[in-house]
Structure formats: C-alpha cells, structure tokens
Design a protein around this motif. Sequence first.
Motif, PDB file in Angstrom:
ATOM      1  N   LEU A 225      44.160 -21.064 -44.145  1.00  0.00           N
ATOM      2  CA  LEU A 225      43.660 -19.652 -44.681  1.00  0.00           C
ATOM      3  C   LEU A 225      44.957 -18.503 -44.586  1.00  0.00           C
ATOM      4  O   LEU A 225      45.892 -18.878 -43.806  1.00  0.00           O
ATOM      5  CB  LEU A 225      42.649 -19.190 -43.789  1.00  0.00           C
ATOM      6  N   VAL A 246      36.786 -16.361 -48.384  1.00  0.00           N
ATOM      7  CA  VAL A 246      36.012 -16.734 -47.086  1.00  0.00           C
ATOM      8  C   VAL A 246      35.370 -15.863 -46.365  1.00  0.00           C
ATOM      9  O   VAL A 246      34.342 -15.817 -45.730  1.00  0.00           O
ATOM     10  CB  VAL A 246      36.904 -17.682 -46.210  1.00  0.00           C
ATOM     11  N   THR A 259      41.180 -16.143 -47.401  1.00  0.00           N
ATOM     12  CA  THR A 259      41.137 -17.031 -48.378  1.00  0.00           C
ATOM     13  C   THR A 259      41.854 -18.457 -48.209  1.00  0.00           C
ATOM     14  O   THR A 259      42.986 -18.302 -47.463  1.00  0.00           O
ATOM     15  CB  THR A 259      41.373 -16.713 -49.936  1.00  0.00           C
TER      16      THR A 259
END
Length: 308
Positions: A225, A246, A259
């Motif tokens: 992430l 996300v 993300t």
Amino acid sequence: MSNHVAPIARLAGAIKHYGSLTALDGLDLMLHRGELLALLGPNGAGKSTAISLLLGLIRADAGTVELFGLDPQQLVARRRIGVMLQAASLPPTLRVEELLRLTASYYPAPRALLESAELAGIGDLLKRPYAKLSGGQQRRVQFAMALCGRPELLFLDEPTVGMDIEARQKLWTTIRQLVAEGCAVVLTTHYLEEAEALADRVCVMARGKVISEGSVDELRARVSLKRVRCVTRLDVQAVAAWPEVVEARQEGSRLWMSTDAAEVLVRRLLLADAQLSELEVQRAGLAEAFTELTREADSSVSDQREAA
C-alpha cells in the motif's frame, strides 16, 4: 547488530496457558544492549504475557526465559531493569521527591534525584503530592521512577498515555539518549507513530506468536500500500468506489487515499480533475503495515480453520 552478541533478554519457545487459552504459543524473542524493541500487536496478542515472563511476574509453562542470562525472578537480575507499567498504584500522599528517593533506595547505584527528575522533565513537580498531579504528570513521575536505578534494560508499557505533545517529545528525547548510552528498551504502545519514531526493531505479535519482525523500513517495505493525498473537487464516496482505492477519506481540504496501484490511481485522478493540486504519494507508514500484517495473520487462521 551482530547475532553473535549474547542477548540480555530472551524468550525461546515460550508457552503460557491460562486455562484453555493459549497466551503464548512457542514465542521466540530476544533483545540486545543499546536497541529499542517495539512490541506491537492487537489486544490479546500476548504482549503483556511476554513482558510478565521477562519481569519474572509469572512462569512459563514451557520454553526458556532469561534475563541477563539468569532466571528473571532472581533479585540480581531484577535490579538491573526499570519498569513503567500501563497502570501504577502509588501512595497518593507522598510527594514526588519522596517517591523517587524511595524507589532509588532499592538499587545499588541509583541516579541522583535531580538527574532522574531532569531526564523525566519533572523538576518543577518534586514538592507536589502525587495525587495532586494530572494524569500526564503522573506518567512522567512513573518514568522517572523507572529510570532512577540506572537500568540496563527498561520496559515501557504505553509510556506517553495522557501526555501532551511537549511532554511526549521530551520523553522521546530521553529515551533516545538512554538507548545511545547502551540501555535496551522494550516499548509497547498503541501510538504507532511512537514506535515508528523510536524503534530500532519492531516485532508484530498475533495469537501468541511473532508474525513479523524487522526494522520500521523493512516492515513498511513488506506492504504494497501507498498513501496518496491531494486537493480535489472529486467526491470522496465516488473515489472510494474506484477499484484501485483501498480506502479514501476527507480531511479538511485534502483527500487521502490508500492504494496498491499508485501510478494507476494518480493517472485517473489527473484525468478526472484537471484542477487537482498538491498531489503527494508516500510509502505506507507503520500503521498501514501493522494493519495489513495483522489482517493477513487473521486470514491465515481463518483459512486453517476452514480447511480443518
């Protein structure tokens, strides 16, 4: 740090049960001089049990527990540590200086009272009764008590709870100083930015085991992430529905997103809003790493149960 240097604290295959509950399931953990180990994990992960074993407060059902190569319940080992627990019950009518003198009397070569007070930032509180202090001030007094015996190993359990920003920064500075002087520190905290700022090594626990271990940078690198933030006219709910996002949230004028496809997300943002500004992309912080690692551990356990 060399693996050939003997650790000053060690758990090897430590197992601890409370009735039918397995608090520690073969835990391996070690600590060396001059390092700060952040022990992280959700509630019930086994952190408090691991520390209680090293403090000699409880016995393991199986495995090895050593403190300076000795049984943690031996007085000669316990005199070389300092402890700041999450909760402390101290005589409320004693003045701060009386508490420090009393605690220092238990050690063979304690710090001078004023030195301990200065390190903890409580020089102006010495004449005050303990019960008359705020919660943050009481925590600073407890910190002074933990370090007054010149510990070689310091256990800090949620040390900055209730402290304001200035007091927290002062405590961080002192912790860094102690580590630089060779003191080892075990830190448990729910403030992940605290662990990120201080830790040489992080151990993430779940269900009585270490599920990930390494430096802050190493743990962050294991997480795909990234964080993206910008100023945009786009609706946060609409962006949150994009497949590459996300999580999305609005904080003031900025849109924050997590993300695992940062490049794709950035291109989409620029196409969707030609007026977009203040675009930033950052690696995941320790908080995101912690969340993903513990989520993976929970998923693994669920998969094992379903397979069984």
